[in-house]
Design a protein around this motif. Structure first.
Motif, PDB file in Angstrom:
ATOM      1  N   UNK A  84      68.431  38.371 -12.910  1.00  0.00           N
ATOM      2  CA  UNK A  84      69.482  38.860 -12.180  1.00  0.00           C
ATOM      3  C   UNK A  84      68.561  39.806 -11.001  1.00  0.00           C
ATOM      4  N   UNK A  85      67.993  40.603 -11.438  1.00  0.00           N
ATOM      5  CA  UNK A  85      67.011  41.145 -10.426  1.00  0.00           C
ATOM      6  C   UNK A  85      66.342  40.484  -9.360  1.00  0.00           C
ATOM      7  N   UNK A  86      65.664  39.207  -9.829  1.00  0.00           N
ATOM      8  CA  UNK A  86      65.285  38.357  -8.931  1.00  0.00           C
ATOM      9  C   UNK A  86      66.352  37.822  -7.750  1.00  0.00           C
ATOM     10  N   UNK A  87      67.548  37.453  -8.341  1.00  0.00           N
ATOM     11  CA  UNK A  87      68.669  36.963  -7.499  1.00  0.00           C
ATOM     12  C   UNK A  87      69.107  38.087  -6.772  1.00  0.00           C
ATOM     13  N   UNK A 139      68.935  37.593  -2.521  1.00  0.00           N
ATOM     14  CA  UNK A 139      70.230  37.289  -1.865  1.00  0.00           C
ATOM     15  C   UNK A 139      70.960  38.636  -1.242  1.00  0.00           C
ATOM     16  N   UNK A 140      70.487  39.824  -1.751  1.00  0.00           N
ATOM     17  CA  UNK A 140      70.940  41.220  -1.362  1.00  0.00           C
ATOM     18  C   UNK A 140      71.008  41.040   0.190  1.00  0.00           C
ATOM     19  N   UNK A 141      70.000  40.600   0.833  1.00  0.00           N
ATOM     20  CA  UNK A 141      69.859  40.517   2.309  1.00  0.00           C
ATOM     21  C   UNK A 141      71.006  39.822   3.064  1.00  0.00           C
ATOM     22  N   UNK A 199      76.329  41.288  -3.485  1.00  0.00           N
ATOM     23  CA  UNK A 199      76.162  42.759  -4.149  1.00  0.00           C
ATOM     24  C   UNK A 199      76.097  42.453  -5.679  1.00  0.00           C
ATOM     25  N   UNK A 200      75.118  43.084  -6.294  1.00  0.00           N
ATOM     26  CA  UNK A 200      74.909  43.051  -7.786  1.00  0.00           C
ATOM     27  C   UNK A 200      75.133  44.626  -8.208  1.00  0.00           C
ATOM     28  N   UNK A 201      76.086  44.282  -9.391  1.00  0.00           N
ATOM     29  CA  UNK A 201      76.423  45.386  -9.844  1.00  0.00           C
ATOM     30  C   UNK A 201      76.227  45.359 -11.436  1.00  0.00           C
TER      31      UNK A 201
END
Lengths: 95, 553, 76
Positions: free
Chosen positions: B55-58, B62-64, B68-70
């Motif tokens: 999930x951290x890799x994802x 893709x954050x840029x 949005x990962x929560x």
């Protein structure tokens, strides 16, 4: 801090449940106690309140009581003294 | 069965806080991210450990691009920090320590991943670790962000195709119970009363006048919800209007008072039926309560429910030591007090009262009876469970250890019953006779029916009218209004001939209600005198106890 | 607040005078003690207290006296 218990009212809910404050008289009378909770500078505030009460209500008997420490509830004998002598109480000055 | 939202469903919005107490919300319209990935985890789950770096890799990839990962942690802050530090997570992590959001999402296992588009439509979701699903989620996340699909899974990871997740903390037994209370409590309508922290709950409730003089069980939401498991009727349904205030008694208010009385949930249908019966016109609870006499609702239970709930029908029938008996009767009394507003010194004007005003509930000992039980006599099937409410005095003794025939024993019963209220008071209304098993066997041996017993009571109690009138020896006697009209002359006084007419103790044979009850040893029976009978008094009422227990109880 | 609840329970009208920093604490405590109305009747004087001059303290008392009397009587 332990949580206080919540119960469901078993009555028809016409009357309020729980502790009710004392009923208020129309005007101050008898003996009024000013309880100084012994925090710094509270005494000056209490002195002035006492002076103002004397001015406004000359027949009112104002007495001063001192709480040993503001960090704890008042000891039983102070509470009993208040109960026996006072018709009204001002507690000051929490800070 | 999982309620975990699948593609196309709406992902529930939430407002949590992160470990610093900063609000962290999803679905509040503040975020303009084209897609949001929710990652539910708990710190001590190996599958969460497996998934977190991916999930951290994802997030890194893709954050840029707008993803949005929560993270949503099911743990307390310290444990959450351990997990975040271990995996060097750089995305925001919300605390769901109360597990309310986890419960709403309804997954059974963690990790649980939910990819939601704009605004909250679920694009993809899965529980546990499934490599194929993770790749599909990655593809959809990239697509939603208008980016190329990043390589999240590397060969050196040596990931399994599939690894089951760990149980969501929502399913921990005490958590599940707490969450159920929180959800269920919302359905309860009663006013909440907060007991001050420095008060003993029992003292508080006594000070508020909610008790009967004995301590009551504080009716917390949890206890009331558990009590309501005893019935399938909705909590808000109005069962009856309770005198004297005629206040509506909902199933919920009945449950609250049943909790206070100490009932178990399986007793609740009996309390409901007793409340219904007590609040009928015929029973006239208002009158029963207001009279200066001794009357109180006496609850007689018949049918299979006696054994299902452990209601005593045997030894020490009217005595202490049996929870069902003690608490069912008490619940009705508390309802009269709390909901109906009937209290001693108020509407309750009883001069002497009686111990049964705390509680009075007995089962008929049908198994020791050669007769039809009370409810069958009153028109119900033997396998139907019923309550019969009778406005009665306290029980008093009928003692006969010597009679060997039904006829003789019937005479003893009659003679004892004659003293009821006053020996000179005849043509009275209802009375409840409780025949002990040993006495019942004496009657059965001679084939004596209830009808025979009633007739025998009437026979031995019949006295010439002259003996029943007030006289100098005893100024108490039958009122003229109780004397049959045909015995009165034009002056409204008994005619000379009428003075020799015998009058039995009871106006009608059928007003002698008979049950069998008590222990198998002891040649004693009991009688509970009635109160004013007829339309101005109280008439016994029988109601079916509906088989309404929830299957989940 | 404990003390005041006790006095009220004895039938003695009571008023707490506190600095404005105590509004929330007084409310929470009065509710926990079962007398939420008591917080509504409390009188709050402007913070700060400890470094106020004597004259400032007397001013605070003069500003508070009406509210104090009102809290102890039925019609103010």
């Amino acid at each position: 801090m332990s949580e206080s218990l919540v119960i469901l009212d078993p009555t028809d809910e016409r009357a309020p449940l729980g502790r009710r404050p004392a009923s208020r008289p129309d005007r101050l009378h008898g003996t009024l106690g000013i309880i100084d909770i012994a925090k710094p500078r509270g005494d000056i505030f209490c002195d002035e309140i006492e002076r103002l009460l004397h001015d406004r209500f000359p027949q009112l008997d104002v007495i001063r009581l001192q709480k040993p420490t503001y960090t704890k509830p008042a000891p039983g004998d102070l509470r009993d003294e208040v109960g026996e002598r006072c018709q009204a109480v001002i507690q000051a000055l929490a800070d | 069965m999982s309620d975990f939202p699948i593609a196309g469903a709406d992902a529930p919005a939430f407002a949590l806080r992160d470990r610093n107490g900063t609000p962290l919300a999803f679905g509040d319209g503040e975020s303009s991210a084209p897609a949001t990935l929710l990652f539910f985890f708990k710190h001590d789950c190996a599958t969460c450990d497996l998934t977190a770096p991916l999930v951290e890799r994802l997030h890194g990839a893709l954050a840029a691009e707008g993803l949005r990962v929560v993270g949503v942690s099911q743990d307390a802050p310290a444990q959450t920090t351990g997990f975040v530090d271990r995996h060097e997570l750089s995305f925001a992590v919300a605390l769901d320590t109360a597990l309310e959001v986890s419960a709403e999402y309804g997954f059974d296992a963690v990790p649980a991943l939910v990819l939601a588009g704009d605004p909250r439509q679920v694009l993809f979701s899965f529980e546990g670790f499934v490599k194929r699903d993770l790749l599909e989620l990655t593809r959809l996340a990239a697509q939603a962000c208008g980016a190329a699909t990043p390589e999240i899974v590397r060969d050196e990871d040596q990931l399994p195709e599939h690894q089951p997740g760990c149980g969501s903390k929502v399913h921990d037994p005490d958590v599940a119970r707490r969450l159920a209370v929180r959800r269920g409590a919302a359905t309860l309508g009663a006013r909440r009363v907060r007991i001050p922290i420095d008060d003993d709950p029992f003292e508080f409730m006594a000070a508020q006048g909610l008790d009967d003089g004995l301590p009551v069980v504080p009716p917390t939401e949890e206890r009331v919800l558990r009590m309501l498991q005893g019935t399938m009727r909705p909590a808000s349904a109005v069962v009856a209007h309770i005198p004297p205030n005629l206040a509506p008694a909902t199933v919920e208010k009945i449950a609250v008072n049943a909790v206070m009385a100490g009932c178990r949930p399986e007793y609740l249908p009996v309390v409901i039926a007793a409340t219904e019966a007590a609040c009928t016109d015929a029973f006239n609870l208002h009158g029963v309560l207001a009279t200066t006499y001794f009357a109180t609702p006496v609850i007689v239970v018949n049918g299979p429910i006696r054994h299902e709930i452990g209601l005593n029908c045997g030894g020490n029938l009217f005595g202490q030591g049996f929870r069902a008996n003690a608490t069912i009767g008490r619940a009705l009394q508390l309802l009269v007090r709390n909901v109906g507003g009937g209290r001693p010194g108020g509407v309750d004007m009883s001069t002497l009262g009686q111990p049964g005003k705390f509680t009075c509930c007995v089962g008929e000992n049908e198994e020791e009876s050669g007769w039809e039980p009370l409810h069958v006599e009153r028109g119900f099937g033997r396998n139907t469970s019923t309550v019969t409410l009778f406005a009665g005095e306290a029980p008093r003794a009928i003692r006969d250890q010597l009679s060997r025939t039904a006829r003789s024993l019937g005479a003893s019963v009659g003679l004892c019953l004659e003293a009821m209220a006053h020996p000179k008071l005849h043509r009275m209304g209802e009375v409840l006779l409780v025949v002990s098993p040993e006495h019942a066997r004496t009657f059965a041996r001679d084939g004596y029916s209830k009808t025979d017993l009633r007739a025998r009571i009437q026979e031995v109690t019949a006295r010439p009218l002259r003996e029943l009138l007030p006289d100098d020896e005893c100024q108490k006697g039958m009122a003229l209004s109780a004397i049959p009209r045909e015995l009165l002359g034009s002056d409204g006084r008994p005619t000379p001939d009428a003075l020799d007419t015998p009058l039995a103790k009871f106006k009608r044979d059928e007003d002698i209600l008979i049950i069998v009850g008590g222990g198998t040893a002891g040649k004693f029976s009991a009688v509970l005198g009635g109160w004013a009978s007829g339309t101005t008094g109280s008439i016994a009422v029988t109601r079916e106890i509906r088989n309404e227990r929830s299957s989940s109880a | 607040m404990h003390d005041l609840v006790d006095y009220e329970a004895r039938g003695i009208p009571s008023v707490l005078v506190a600095s404005s920093e105590f509004v929330h604490a007084a409310q929470t405590q009065a509710e926990a003690l079962g007398m939420p109305d008591l917080a509504a009747g409390s009188v709050f004087v402007p913070h700060p207290i400890q470094d106020a001059t004597d004259e400032e303290m007397r001013m605070k008392a003069q500003d508070a006296i009406d509210a104090i009397v009102e809290a102890l009587t039925a019609n103010g």
